[in-house]
Motif scaffolding. Structure first.
Motif, PDB file in Angstrom:
ATOM      1  N   MET A   1       0.853  -1.208   0.000  1.00 25.77           N
ATOM      2  CA  MET A   1       0.000   0.000   0.000  1.00 25.77           C
ATOM      3  C   MET A   1       0.883   1.250   0.000  1.00 25.77           C
ATOM      4  N   ALA A   2       0.596   2.175  -0.891  1.00 27.66           N
ATOM      5  CA  ALA A   2       1.386   3.405  -0.997  1.00 27.66           C
ATOM      6  C   ALA A   2       1.173   4.268   0.235  1.00 27.66           C
ATOM      7  N   PRO A   3       2.200   4.958   0.703  1.00 31.73           N
ATOM      8  CA  PRO A   3       2.038   5.821   1.882  1.00 31.73           C
ATOM      9  C   PRO A   3       1.078   6.957   1.601  1.00 31.73           C
ATOM     10  N   LEU A   4       0.399   7.419   2.653  1.00 29.32           N
ATOM     11  CA  LEU A   4      -0.556   8.515   2.524  1.00 29.32           C
ATOM     12  C   LEU A   4       0.110   9.754   1.976  1.00 29.32           C
ATOM     13  N   ASN A   5       1.308  10.026   2.455  1.00 25.87           N
ATOM     14  CA  ASN A   5       2.071  11.188   1.992  1.00 25.87           C
ATOM     15  C   ASN A   5       3.462  10.726   1.599  1.00 25.87           C
ATOM     16  N   PRO A   6       3.814  10.717   0.315  1.00 28.03           N
ATOM     17  CA  PRO A   6       5.120  10.231  -0.112  1.00 28.03           C
ATOM     18  C   PRO A   6       6.283  11.009   0.462  1.00 28.03           C
ATOM     19  N   ASN A   7       6.042  12.214   0.949  1.00 28.74           N
ATOM     20  CA  ASN A   7       7.112  13.020   1.547  1.00 28.74           C
ATOM     21  C   ASN A   7       7.268  12.772   3.039  1.00 28.74           C
ATOM     22  N   LEU A   8       6.383  11.919   3.613  1.00 31.74           N
ATOM     23  CA  LEU A   8       6.293  11.819   5.067  1.00 31.74           C
ATOM     24  C   LEU A   8       7.580  11.299   5.684  1.00 31.74           C
ATOM     25  N   ASP A   9       8.175  10.217   5.109  1.00 35.45           N
ATOM     26  CA  ASP A   9       9.379   9.647   5.695  1.00 35.45           C
ATOM     27  C   ASP A   9      10.496  10.676   5.753  1.00 35.45           C
ATOM     28  N   HIS A  10      10.597  11.462   4.682  1.00 40.03           N
ATOM     29  CA  HIS A  10      11.652  12.474   4.632  1.00 40.03           C
ATOM     30  C   HIS A  10      11.371  13.609   5.601  1.00 40.03           C
ATOM     31  N   GLN A  11      10.083  13.980   5.713  1.00 34.97           N
ATOM     32  CA  GLN A  11       9.733  15.132   6.543  1.00 34.97           C
ATOM     33  C   GLN A  11       9.777  14.815   8.020  1.00 34.97           C
ATOM     34  N   PHE A  85     -12.686  21.218   4.132  1.00 32.98           N
ATOM     35  CA  PHE A  85     -12.765  22.493   3.410  1.00 32.98           C
ATOM     36  C   PHE A  85     -11.376  22.972   3.015  1.00 32.98           C
ATOM     37  N   ILE A  86     -10.431  22.924   3.960  1.00 34.75           N
ATOM     38  CA  ILE A  86      -9.080  23.403   3.674  1.00 34.75           C
ATOM     39  C   ILE A  86      -8.440  22.573   2.575  1.00 34.75           C
ATOM     40  N   GLU A  87      -8.651  21.265   2.592  1.00 42.57           N
ATOM     41  CA  GLU A  87      -8.074  20.437   1.539  1.00 42.57           C
ATOM     42  C   GLU A  87      -8.674  20.787   0.178  1.00 42.57           C
ATOM     43  N   ALA A  88      -9.991  20.969   0.139  1.00 40.66           N
ATOM     44  CA  ALA A  88     -10.646  21.298  -1.135  1.00 40.66           C
ATOM     45  C   ALA A  88     -10.154  22.641  -1.669  1.00 40.66           C
ATOM     46  N   LEU A  89     -10.114  23.653  -0.812  1.00 44.04           N
ATOM     47  CA  LEU A  89      -9.651  24.972  -1.237  1.00 44.04           C
ATOM     48  C   LEU A  89      -8.151  24.963  -1.494  1.00 44.04           C
ATOM     49  N   GLY A  90      -7.410  24.282  -0.615  1.00 45.48           N
ATOM     50  CA  GLY A  90      -5.958  24.258  -0.742  1.00 45.48           C
ATOM     51  C   GLY A  90      -5.483  23.680  -2.058  1.00 45.48           C
ATOM     52  N   GLN A  91      -6.123  22.618  -2.517  1.00 45.50           N
ATOM     53  CA  GLN A  91      -5.725  22.026  -3.791  1.00 45.50           C
ATOM     54  C   GLN A  91      -5.946  23.005  -4.942  1.00 45.50           C
ATOM     55  N   ARG A  92      -7.017  23.769  -4.871  1.00 45.79           N
ATOM     56  CA  ARG A  92      -7.271  24.774  -5.912  1.00 45.79           C
ATOM     57  C   ARG A  92      -6.215  25.873  -5.879  1.00 45.79           C
ATOM     58  N   LEU A  93      -5.832  26.301  -4.692  1.00 44.83           N
ATOM     59  CA  LEU A  93      -4.842  27.369  -4.573  1.00 44.83           C
ATOM     60  C   LEU A  93      -3.479  26.920  -5.077  1.00 44.83           C
ATOM     61  N   ILE A 116      -3.635  14.755  19.885  1.00 49.15           N
ATOM     62  CA  ILE A 116      -4.322  13.477  19.946  1.00 49.15           C
ATOM     63  C   ILE A 116      -5.157  13.214  18.696  1.00 49.15           C
ATOM     64  N   LEU A 117      -5.109  14.128  17.709  1.00 46.58           N
ATOM     65  CA  LEU A 117      -5.862  13.900  16.473  1.00 46.58           C
ATOM     66  C   LEU A 117      -4.953  13.832  15.242  1.00 46.58           C
ATOM     67  N   GLY A 118      -4.178  14.860  15.002  1.00 50.08           N
ATOM     68  CA  GLY A 118      -3.297  14.866  13.836  1.00 50.08           C
ATOM     69  C   GLY A 118      -4.052  15.160  12.558  1.00 50.08           C
ATOM     70  N   ASP A 119      -4.453  16.430  12.359  1.00 50.98           N
ATOM     71  CA  ASP A 119      -5.251  16.802  11.190  1.00 50.98           C
ATOM     72  C   ASP A 119      -4.538  16.532   9.877  1.00 50.98           C
ATOM     73  N   LYS A 120      -3.210  16.389   9.919  1.00 52.78           N
ATOM     74  CA  LYS A 120      -2.474  16.144   8.682  1.00 52.78           C
ATOM     75  C   LYS A 120      -2.962  14.877   7.988  1.00 52.78           C
ATOM     76  N   THR A 121      -3.352  13.866   8.793  1.00 51.58           N
ATOM     77  CA  THR A 121      -3.804  12.611   8.211  1.00 51.58           C
ATOM     78  C   THR A 121      -5.140  12.773   7.507  1.00 51.58           C
ATOM     79  N   ARG A 122      -5.886  13.859   7.817  1.00 46.72           N
ATOM     80  CA  ARG A 122      -7.177  14.067   7.181  1.00 46.72           C
ATOM     81  C   ARG A 122      -7.061  14.949   5.933  1.00 46.72           C
ATOM     82  N   MET A 123      -5.841  15.364   5.601  1.00 49.31           N
ATOM     83  CA  MET A 123      -5.609  16.143   4.389  1.00 49.31           C
ATOM     84  C   MET A 123      -4.514  15.480   3.580  1.00 49.31           C
ATOM     85  N   GLY A 124      -4.660  14.178   3.361  1.00 46.65           N
ATOM     86  CA  GLY A 124      -3.607  13.400   2.722  1.00 46.65           C
ATOM     87  C   GLY A 124      -3.252  13.861   1.333  1.00 46.65           C
ATOM     88  N   THR A 125      -4.243  14.184   0.523  1.00 49.17           N
ATOM     89  CA  THR A 125      -3.969  14.607  -0.851  1.00 49.17           C
ATOM     90  C   THR A 125      -3.233  15.939  -0.874  1.00 49.17           C
TER      91      THR A 125
END
Length: 345
Positions: A1-11, A85-93, A116-125
């Motif tokens: 399975m491909a990682p959610l964020n390909p830059n994650l290991d490096h970051q 919302f941020i993911e939808a708008l962010g991709q357009r920007l 305890i949440l980690g919003d980054k995982t909810r904006m994977g794209t």
């Protein structure tokens, strides 16, 4: 399975904070290195005195390179869809050529003070985009829906070349107003059909909003969203005019279909153009700088007071007398303040 964020290991490689100088951080940030930027924000959040000294130097060195962005707070009650919302708008920007930094603020564990949440995982794209930087931070007990060093993190993101900075607040309610003092534009997301709209979001937040967007306006929810929009428009007419002279619009949008998303960003752009023309944009930033200087003084005095050896030695007895009813809160405070004044005189 491909990682959610390909830059994650490096970051997410462990940071060697002790092995890096302030100059190393500054160079990396100005070069737009996302790993260095993330590590510098970690340094900002550290409670170690040596880390704080280095972080302070980094911020001061980056300050001349900051400021050239639009800072937007995105707030609303839990469940309103802030991350979606941020993911939808962010991709357009990003597709339009903007460089976007998203500082998300998560609830903290009471024990560890960590996120305890980690919003980054909810904006994977969005997180996988080369021109997007997403950094979650815990509130660590700080009120106001923001993390303790959010303002400084904004400055570092700007120095790294991000021309658009979103601050996604934790979504705790009335205390969200605090984020108003560190952004240019305050976007309030609201839900239709969640009860009395004006009670669901407190009046104080509505008063400082530069725009209100009713989310999830799709399918069967389109009609309720239009009704909620009308209610908010009525409510805004009853409030006093904002200092900016701007009339906050009420919009509807859907992160799923994309309907209305461009209109929300258009409101941000129109606000920026309007307030820059009137001079309010820069005036507001000057006021914010003054406010955060005063906040920094209060925080530093608080830290110095409670770390004073004489205060630490007397604190236990004073607090015991307070709890036993032998001292009032005012008298206890005065006693410790007197000890501190004698210690530092």
């Amino acid at each position: 399975m491909a990682p959610l964020n390909p830059n994650l290991d490096h970051q997410s490689r462990p940071s060697r904070s002790d092995a890096r100088s302030a100059a190393d951080y500054v160079t990396g940030i100005l070069d737009g290195n996302r790993v260095t930027l993330s590590q510098a924000i970690t340094l900002l959040e550290s409670t170690r005195p040596d880390h704080r000294d280095t972080a302070r130097t980094v911020v001061e060195e980056c300050l001349p390179h900051s400021g050239d962005s639009i800072r937007v707070a995105v707030t609303g009650v839990p469940g309103v869809g802030k991350s979606t919302f941020i993911e939808a708008l962010g991709q357009r920007l990003v597709a339009a050529g903007r460089h976007l930094a998203v500082l998300t603020v998560d609830p903290s564990s009471e024990r560890s003070k960590g996120s305890i949440l980690g919003d980054k995982t909810r904006m994977g794209t969005l997180a996988s985009e080369e021109d997007a930087f997403i950094r979650p931070s815990p509130t660590a007990g700080t009120l106001g829906g923001v993390a303790p060093r959010t303002r400084e993190a904004i400055l570092l993101c700007e120095a790294a070349g991000y021309d658009t900075v979103f601050v996604e607040t934790v979504g705790v309610g009335q205390s969200e107003i605090s984020v108003r003092s560190m952004v240019d534009f305050f976007l309030l997301l609201a839900l239709a059909g969640a009860g009395d709209e004006l009670q669901g979001i407190k009046r104080g937040i509505v008063e400082v909003a530069d725009a209100i967007a009713i989310t999830k306006a799709d399918g069967d929810n389109r009609a309720p969203a239009k009704a909620a929009r009308a209610e908010y428009e009525k409510a805004l007419r009853l409030l006093s005019d904002p200092d900016s002279g701007w009339a906050p619009p009420v919009l509807t949008c859907s992160s799923q279909t994309g309907a209305g998303i461009d209109e929300v960003w258009d409101a941000v752009e129109r606000y920026r153009a309007y307030t820059q023309e009137t001079g309010f944009f820069e005036e507001q930033r000057r006021r914010q700088a003054q406010h955060w200087m005063e906040q920094a003084i209060e925080q530093r005095l608080h830290e110095e007071f409670f770390s004073d050896p004489d205060v630490q030695a007397a604190r236990g007895d004073v607090e015991e007398a307070l709890q036993d009813g032998r001292l009032s809160s005012l008298a206890a405070a005065e006693r410790l303040l007197s000890i501190y004044r004698d210690s530092t005189s």
